[in-house]
Design an enzyme around this catalytic site. Sequence first.
Site, PDB file in Angstrom:
ATOM      1  N   GLY A   1       0.809  -1.215   0.000  1.00 31.79           N
ATOM      2  CA  GLY A   1       0.000   0.000   0.000  1.00 31.79           C
ATOM      3  C   GLY A   1       0.838   1.258   0.000  1.00 31.79           C
ATOM      4  N   ALA A   2       0.183   2.396   0.337  1.00 33.74           N
ATOM      5  CA  ALA A   2       0.788   3.727   0.167  1.00 33.74           C
ATOM      6  C   ALA A   2       1.294   3.814  -1.278  1.00 33.74           C
ATOM      7  CB  ALA A   2       1.891   3.990   1.185  1.00 33.74           C
TER       8      ALA A   2
ATOM      9  N   HIS B   1       2.268   4.425  -5.108  1.00 35.45           N
ATOM     10  CA  HIS B   1       2.866   5.513  -5.886  1.00 35.45           C
ATOM     11  C   HIS B   1       3.026   5.015  -7.313  1.00 35.45           C
ATOM     12  CE1 HIS B   1       6.457   3.113  -5.461  1.00 35.45           C
ATOM     13  NE2 HIS B   1       6.377   3.201  -4.130  1.00 35.45           N
TER      14      HIS B   1
ATOM     15  N   HIS C   1       4.363   1.446  -8.016  1.00 37.80           N
ATOM     16  CA  HIS C   1       3.361   0.368  -7.942  1.00 37.80           C
ATOM     17  C   HIS C   1       2.469   0.390  -9.190  1.00 37.80           C
ATOM     18  CE1 HIS C   1       3.895   1.254  -3.465  1.00 37.80           C
ATOM     19  NE2 HIS C   1       4.219  -0.022  -3.544  1.00 37.80           N
TER      20      HIS C   1
ATOM     21  N   GLN D   1       7.627  -9.773   7.867  1.00 40.37           N
ATOM     22  CA  GLN D   1       8.844  -9.388   7.143  1.00 40.37           C
ATOM     23  C   GLN D   1       9.519  -8.157   7.746  1.00 40.37           C
ATOM     24  OE1 GLN D   1       6.553  -8.657   3.448  1.00 40.37           O
ATOM     25  NE2 GLN D   1       7.931  -6.946   3.126  1.00 40.37           N
TER      26      GLN D   1
ATOM     27  N   ASP E   1      13.561  -3.489  -5.506  1.00 39.94           N
ATOM     28  CA  ASP E   1      13.860  -4.505  -4.490  1.00 39.94           C
ATOM     29  C   ASP E   1      14.544  -5.670  -5.208  1.00 39.94           C
ATOM     30  OD1 ASP E   1      12.144  -3.524  -1.968  1.00 39.94           O
ATOM     31  OD2 ASP E   1      11.087  -3.071  -3.813  1.00 39.94           O
TER      32      ASP E   1
ATOM     33  N   SER F   1       9.257   5.339  -3.323  1.00 41.22           N
ATOM     34  CA  SER F   1       9.079   4.387  -2.232  1.00 41.22           C
ATOM     35  C   SER F   1       8.021   4.929  -1.290  1.00 41.22           C
ATOM     36  CB  SER F   1      10.401   4.222  -1.470  1.00 41.22           C
ATOM     37  OG  SER F   1      10.165   3.596  -0.225  1.00 41.22           O
ATOM     38  N   SER F   2       7.235   4.018  -0.729  1.00 40.95           N
ATOM     39  CA  SER F   2       6.229   4.443   0.253  1.00 40.95           C
ATOM     40  C   SER F   2       6.911   5.116   1.433  1.00 40.95           C
ATOM     41  CB  SER F   2       5.441   3.231   0.739  1.00 40.95           C
ATOM     42  OG  SER F   2       4.922   2.517  -0.357  1.00 40.95           O
TER      43      SER F   2
HETATM   44  P1  AMP Z   1       6.089  -2.439  -1.596  1.00 39.85           P
HETATM   45  O1  AMP Z   1       4.689  -1.892  -1.479  1.00 39.85           O
HETATM   46  O2  AMP Z   1       7.134  -1.439  -1.245  1.00 39.85           O
HETATM   47  O3  AMP Z   1       6.253  -3.787  -0.942  1.00 39.85           O
HETATM   48  O4  AMP Z   1       6.316  -2.707  -3.154  1.00 39.85           O
HETATM   49  C1  AMP Z   1       5.451  -3.518  -3.888  1.00 39.85           C
HETATM   50  C2  AMP Z   1       6.068  -3.783  -5.224  1.00 39.85           C
HETATM   51  O5  AMP Z   1       6.283  -2.549  -5.908  1.00 39.85           O
HETATM   52  C3  AMP Z   1       7.435  -4.479  -5.121  1.00 39.85           C
HETATM   53  O6  AMP Z   1       7.545  -5.430  -6.162  1.00 39.85           O
HETATM   54  C4  AMP Z   1       8.386  -3.320  -5.317  1.00 39.85           C
HETATM   55  O7  AMP Z   1       9.630  -3.739  -5.858  1.00 39.85           O
HETATM   56  C5  AMP Z   1       7.630  -2.484  -6.314  1.00 39.85           C
HETATM   57  N1  AMP Z   1       8.133  -1.104  -6.265  1.00 39.85           N
HETATM   58  C6  AMP Z   1       8.227  -0.315  -5.180  1.00 39.85           C
HETATM   59  N2  AMP Z   1       8.788   0.871  -5.508  1.00 39.85           N
HETATM   60  C7  AMP Z   1       9.065   0.818  -6.832  1.00 39.85           C
HETATM   61  C8  AMP Z   1       9.656   1.708  -7.774  1.00 39.85           C
HETATM   62  N3  AMP Z   1      10.094   2.914  -7.428  1.00 39.85           N
HETATM   63  N4  AMP Z   1       9.772   1.307  -9.060  1.00 39.85           N
HETATM   64  C9  AMP Z   1       9.341   0.069  -9.441  1.00 39.85           C
HETATM   65  N5  AMP Z   1       8.781  -0.818  -8.604  1.00 39.85           N
HETATM   66  C10 AMP Z   1       8.637  -0.462  -7.322  1.00 39.85           C
END
Ligand code: AMP
Length: 279
Positions: free
Chosen positions: A30-31, A33, A36, A60, A149, A184-185
């Site tokens: 979530g959060a 951007h 995502h 995690q 990631d 990033s969130s």
């Molecule tokens: P998260 O919500 O941070 O767990 O991210 C969910 C998915 O979105 C994961 O596969 C992240 O690698 C991907 N993600 C997060 N930030 C970015 C970004 N800036 N560019 C591309 N993918 C992202």
Amino acid sequence: MELIITKKELKKRLGRAGNIQSIGFVPTMGALHKGHLSLIEQAGKENEIVVVSIFVNPTQFNDKTDLEKYPRTLETDLQKLKGTPCDYVFYPDVDEMYPEPDTRKFDFGQLEKVLDGRYRPGHFNGVAQIVSKFFEIIKPDKAYFGLKDFQQFVIIKALVNQLNLNIEIVPCPIIREADGLAMSSRNTRLSPGQRANAAVIPKTLFEAKNLTSRYNVQQLEEWVIKTINKNPYLNVEYFKIVDDERLQPVNDWAEPVRKVGCIAIHCGGVRLIDNVIFN
Ligand code: AMP
């Protein structure tokens, strides 16, 4: 687009009896951007149905404060998802995903002993626990992961192999802000001063790409760490240049592997990660 909060309901909607051609899955915490959203757009292009999960997975988080402070913004997330190819938003609570404690221990060998695996003990085990549960419930044909990631992407590929799952893991490029900072969130937790200075991270990584003829691998790692640490807002946890499959340290530019420079930085109380491909 429909919001679904139970496994039972989601399984019912995705039942193969409905002749669904292909399911694309995008796990998130979530959060949301544009990073995502780019994964979701990609999933929409390649699948008939797109499922997006929003779940801040407690197993995690090795740092309790990080878990507590993780931004939770369901209403705005749903607004953002409205304009995307997302068909189902899966938004379970912790009891729904962990009716009992998950005691499974995954073994990713060397892959989890380096980079974030080394500095966030238990993190990738928690990621594997939740992602394997989602895979089991959703049974996607393809699942989309961001290369921000990088280690997570490599470990999820290993997970799918270990469990013999027929799921294609699709890597998606890093989406950045105008000044280069990887979206990033956690960026929302930076103060204006921290946020402005965080741009030094991508700037240094991009500059490093042009210095491979001047420095050997170890010297370049040191240069990146020193350059970023000069900024009073930033404190590098690690910067390592590794190969993109086994994540093992590269010792020489001549090694015939694809090289990725992976970094983790503390900016105040916020931990950020990023990476850059060297060839
Ligand atoms: P998260 O919500 O941070 O767990 O991210 C969910 C998915 O979105 C994961 O596969 C992240 O690698 C991907 N993600 C997060 N930030 C970015 C970004 N800036 N560019 C591309 N993918 C992202």
